[in-house]
Design a protein around this motif. Sequence first.
Motif, PDB file in Angstrom:
ATOM      1  N   SER A 193       3.596  33.277  41.160  1.00  0.00           N
ATOM      2  CA  SER A 193       2.410  34.137  41.251  1.00  0.00           C
ATOM      3  C   SER A 193       1.193  33.562  40.547  1.00  0.00           C
ATOM      4  N   LEU A 194       1.369  32.534  39.729  1.00  0.00           N
ATOM      5  CA  LEU A 194       0.249  31.988  38.968  1.00  0.00           C
ATOM      6  C   LEU A 194      -0.460  30.846  39.701  1.00  0.00           C
ATOM      7  N   VAL A 195      -0.056  30.597  40.938  1.00  0.00           N
ATOM      8  CA  VAL A 195      -0.711  29.578  41.758  1.00  0.00           C
ATOM      9  C   VAL A 195      -1.836  30.229  42.550  1.00  0.00           C
ATOM     10  N   LYS A 196      -3.022  29.621  42.527  1.00  0.00           N
ATOM     11  CA  LYS A 196      -4.108  30.029  43.418  1.00  0.00           C
ATOM     12  C   LYS A 196      -4.195  28.992  44.531  1.00  0.00           C
ATOM     13  N   ILE A 197      -4.053  29.449  45.753  1.00  0.00           N
ATOM     14  CA  ILE A 197      -3.959  28.551  46.903  1.00  0.00           C
ATOM     15  C   ILE A 197      -5.297  28.527  47.634  1.00  0.00           C
ATOM     16  N   PHE A 198      -5.906  27.356  47.680  1.00  0.00           N
ATOM     17  CA  PHE A 198      -7.194  27.190  48.336  1.00  0.00           C
ATOM     18  C   PHE A 198      -6.987  26.581  49.720  1.00  0.00           C
ATOM     19  N   PRO A 199      -7.738  27.036  50.711  1.00  0.00           N
ATOM     20  CA  PRO A 199      -7.510  26.564  52.087  1.00  0.00           C
ATOM     21  C   PRO A 199      -7.893  25.106  52.296  1.00  0.00           C
ATOM     22  N   ASP A 200      -8.760  24.576  51.436  1.00  0.00           N
ATOM     23  CA  ASP A 200      -9.253  23.212  51.607  1.00  0.00           C
ATOM     24  C   ASP A 200      -8.633  22.243  50.611  1.00  0.00           C
ATOM     25  N   GLN A 201      -7.478  22.603  50.075  1.00  0.00           N
ATOM     26  CA  GLN A 201      -6.865  21.793  49.021  1.00  0.00           C
ATOM     27  C   GLN A 201      -5.387  21.619  49.310  1.00  0.00           C
ATOM     28  N   GLU A 202      -4.890  20.427  49.122  1.00  0.00           N
ATOM     29  CA  GLU A 202      -3.472  20.167  49.331  1.00  0.00           C
ATOM     30  C   GLU A 202      -2.653  20.966  48.308  1.00  0.00           C
ATOM     31  N   LEU A 203      -1.537  21.481  48.735  1.00  0.00           N
ATOM     32  CA  LEU A 203      -0.675  22.279  47.859  1.00  0.00           C
ATOM     33  C   LEU A 203       0.240  21.351  47.080  1.00  0.00           C
ATOM     34  N   ALA A 204       0.003  21.256  45.782  1.00  0.00           N
ATOM     35  CA  ALA A 204       0.745  20.304  44.953  1.00  0.00           C
ATOM     36  C   ALA A 204       1.937  20.934  44.252  1.00  0.00           C
ATOM     37  N   GLU A 205       1.964  22.245  44.133  1.00  0.00           N
ATOM     38  CA  GLU A 205       3.012  22.914  43.362  1.00  0.00           C
ATOM     39  C   GLU A 205       4.376  22.745  44.031  1.00  0.00           C
ATOM     40  N   THR A 206       5.390  22.556  43.204  1.00  0.00           N
ATOM     41  CA  THR A 206       6.746  22.450  43.725  1.00  0.00           C
ATOM     42  C   THR A 206       7.289  23.840  44.037  1.00  0.00           C
ATOM     43  N   ALA A 207       8.287  23.867  44.863  1.00  0.00           N
ATOM     44  CA  ALA A 207       8.867  25.143  45.283  1.00  0.00           C
ATOM     45  C   ALA A 207       9.555  25.839  44.115  1.00  0.00           C
ATOM     46  N   ALA A 208       9.483  27.169  44.114  1.00  0.00           N
ATOM     47  CA  ALA A 208      10.149  27.981  43.090  1.00  0.00           C
ATOM     48  C   ALA A 208      10.977  29.026  43.820  1.00  0.00           C
ATOM     49  N   ALA A 209      12.297  28.865  43.794  1.00  0.00           N
ATOM     50  CA  ALA A 209      13.143  29.668  44.670  1.00  0.00           C
ATOM     51  C   ALA A 209      13.903  30.785  43.971  1.00  0.00           C
ATOM     52  N   SER A 210      13.610  31.050  42.693  1.00  0.00           N
ATOM     53  CA  SER A 210      14.330  32.118  42.008  1.00  0.00           C
ATOM     54  C   SER A 210      13.463  32.691  40.908  1.00  0.00           C
ATOM     55  N   GLY A 211      13.818  33.901  40.476  1.00  0.00           N
ATOM     56  CA  GLY A 211      13.094  34.568  39.408  1.00  0.00           C
ATOM     57  C   GLY A 211      13.902  35.745  38.902  1.00  0.00           C
ATOM     58  N   ALA A 212      13.356  36.430  37.903  1.00  0.00           N
ATOM     59  CA  ALA A 212      14.073  37.558  37.313  1.00  0.00           C
ATOM     60  C   ALA A 212      13.095  38.618  36.860  1.00  0.00           C
ATOM     61  N   ALA A 213      13.551  39.859  36.876  1.00  0.00           N
ATOM     62  CA  ALA A 213      12.733  40.990  36.433  1.00  0.00           C
ATOM     63  C   ALA A 213      13.638  42.046  35.826  1.00  0.00           C
ATOM     64  N   LEU A 214      13.071  42.872  34.958  1.00  0.00           N
ATOM     65  CA  LEU A 214      13.828  43.984  34.396  1.00  0.00           C
ATOM     66  C   LEU A 214      13.796  45.170  35.354  1.00  0.00           C
ATOM     67  N   LEU A 215      14.535  46.197  35.014  1.00  0.00           N
ATOM     68  CA  LEU A 215      14.758  47.311  35.937  1.00  0.00           C
ATOM     69  C   LEU A 215      13.475  48.020  36.359  1.00  0.00           C
ATOM     70  N   ASN A 216      12.477  48.039  35.489  1.00  0.00           N
ATOM     71  CA  ASN A 216      11.231  48.750  35.783  1.00  0.00           C
ATOM     72  C   ASN A 216      10.035  47.808  35.787  1.00  0.00           C
ATOM     73  N   GLU A 217      10.291  46.554  36.114  1.00  0.00           N
ATOM     74  CA  GLU A 217       9.243  45.541  36.078  1.00  0.00           C
ATOM     75  C   GLU A 217       8.855  45.121  37.493  1.00  0.00           C
ATOM     76  N   VAL A 218       7.564  45.059  37.757  1.00  0.00           N
ATOM     77  CA  VAL A 218       7.071  44.600  39.054  1.00  0.00           C
ATOM     78  C   VAL A 218       7.063  43.076  39.052  1.00  0.00           C
ATOM     79  N   PHE A 219       7.654  42.496  40.080  1.00  0.00           N
ATOM     80  CA  PHE A 219       7.758  41.034  40.170  1.00  0.00           C
ATOM     81  C   PHE A 219       7.031  40.555  41.415  1.00  0.00           C
ATOM     82  N   SER A 220       6.265  39.477  41.255  1.00  0.00           N
ATOM     83  CA  SER A 220       5.508  38.933  42.390  1.00  0.00           C
ATOM     84  C   SER A 220       5.727  37.429  42.524  1.00  0.00           C
TER      85      SER A 220
END
Length: 556
Positions: free
Chosen positions: A12-39
């Motif tokens: 969620s901390l990546v800002k994706i610009f339409p005119d810029q190559e996407l350099a970030e590596t894939a992130a395929a997992s995450g975790a959240a607590l029972l009442n936590e919003v995850f994005s």
Amino acid sequence: MTQKFETRIVHSLVKIFPDQELAETAAASGAALLNEVFSYQVAYRSKHLMPEVKVTAESGIGDRITLRSVGLVPSEYPVQHDHDDNMLRTTPGLYPDPLLPLNGDGVLRAYPGQWRSIWITVNPQNEVKPGLYPIVIRFESASGDKLAEERFELEIIGASLPKQQLLHTEWFHTDCLTTHYHTEAFDEKHWGLLRKYIQTAVEHGVNMLLTPLFTPPLDTEVGGERPTVQLVDVEVTGEDGYRFGFDRLKRWTDLCDACGIEYFEFSHLFTQWGAQHAPKIMATVDGETKRIFGWETDASGEAYRAFLNQFLPQLVDWIRENGLESRSYFHISDEPTLDHLGSYGSARNIVKDLLEGFPIIDALSDYDFYEKGLVENPIPANNHIDPFLEHGVTPLWTYYCVSQYKKVSNRFFSMPSARNRILGYQLYKYDVAGFLHWGFNFWYTQYSKRVIDPFRVTDAGGAFPSGDAFLVYPGEEGPIESIRMEVLREALQDLRALRLLESILGREAVLEALDEGLEEPITFSSFPRDADWLLSKREWMNGKIKEHIHKSAVSS
């Protein structure tokens, strides 16, 4: 680009610009607590124009998942000329920010050669059992052919975030709703919109609301005025005589209660930048509605003093009758400077005894105001907070706005999202009691001279860098949230997770762990810049919480 349609999972901390190559590596997992919003996000790019791409989510917790498209909005003024180097870019252009609802069929448009993204939000709401939940985001063509799919695994940890202790207000501009949606102040349509916007604020960690007793004297041109949004009825009954009605204020507080607002900050009793005049106050005079106070009113004059001497005791009685004593805060004037010590002190003396027992909070950054006893609850900017910390001021709040753009955290379009989210760690380390920001939905130009379309003008008419003036956009039926608002919620969730961890390990152990491995300890002006540090630190926190759950289960 070799594939016809590419996708990649990013955090969620990546800002994706339409005119810029996407350099970030894939992130395929995450975790959240029972009442936590995850994005998280799924970025996509098509080799050709595809007018219709259908996006769906498949998961055992599908009813807890929301998909939105990250929209682009223009920024003509991304940042000040003498900015620091902790920026994504500084050029004018299109920036990712609004989170746009997909249409009913989940269809979006893919532009040739442009990276765009889908924002995935998971909200367990304490109704999902702990465990591992795969989420598959699928892209299909208009003809039903599968273009791509991405699998993400979200772990729901069997613990809940504690209640937010931080008092948090994002100034809610009631009049901006009337002008954008073409309503009368406090007609039924306006009340319906107020409910939607207040609910959205609460869902994102706002628990205190700016309450317009009278039209707030904020960001208003000297001699000008903003649309009237006044909750208190005033009737002139004779020379220096007044009758007050609180029915509309009662409806406001009832609505706030229903939405989950816990505290009320009553609008400023004197004008911004010096407390030299009265706010705009409308009253019934001989059957007609007229303005009885405003820029022409000397704040220390007998007329306004007589008004306050009658109004504030009745307001205080009303607050007590409705059981709001411990939930009510007051303002005198916003952002006074050393040049205003005299006028601010005079205003304070007028209301001090009338508001005895109620906290008065004001955004001001000169320590002299506190040292001279003019304000007991100062709110210094995060780049002026050090003297207050050094003198052990408590309770201590902080804020940032247009002027806080060097070294400290903030949330302009042009800044990395990590610079937004680090706030949670800073608030925890310094045990800050409250956070204030002036722009939840300020959709005017500077000094409220003109109404703007926030989808086209994101810098208050070239006055403030894009991202300073508002967190939400006006949708057809209600608020459209932003990347910055979602990331700020993540920061507040980090703060609550740190409180939970403190209950397990103790405060000293948590503080030591926060600074572990850093060249310099975290302060308001020195902090890790990269998202990986934030995400790995939160992963460590989650791991410690899971260890505690396991130990508790074994011991029982």
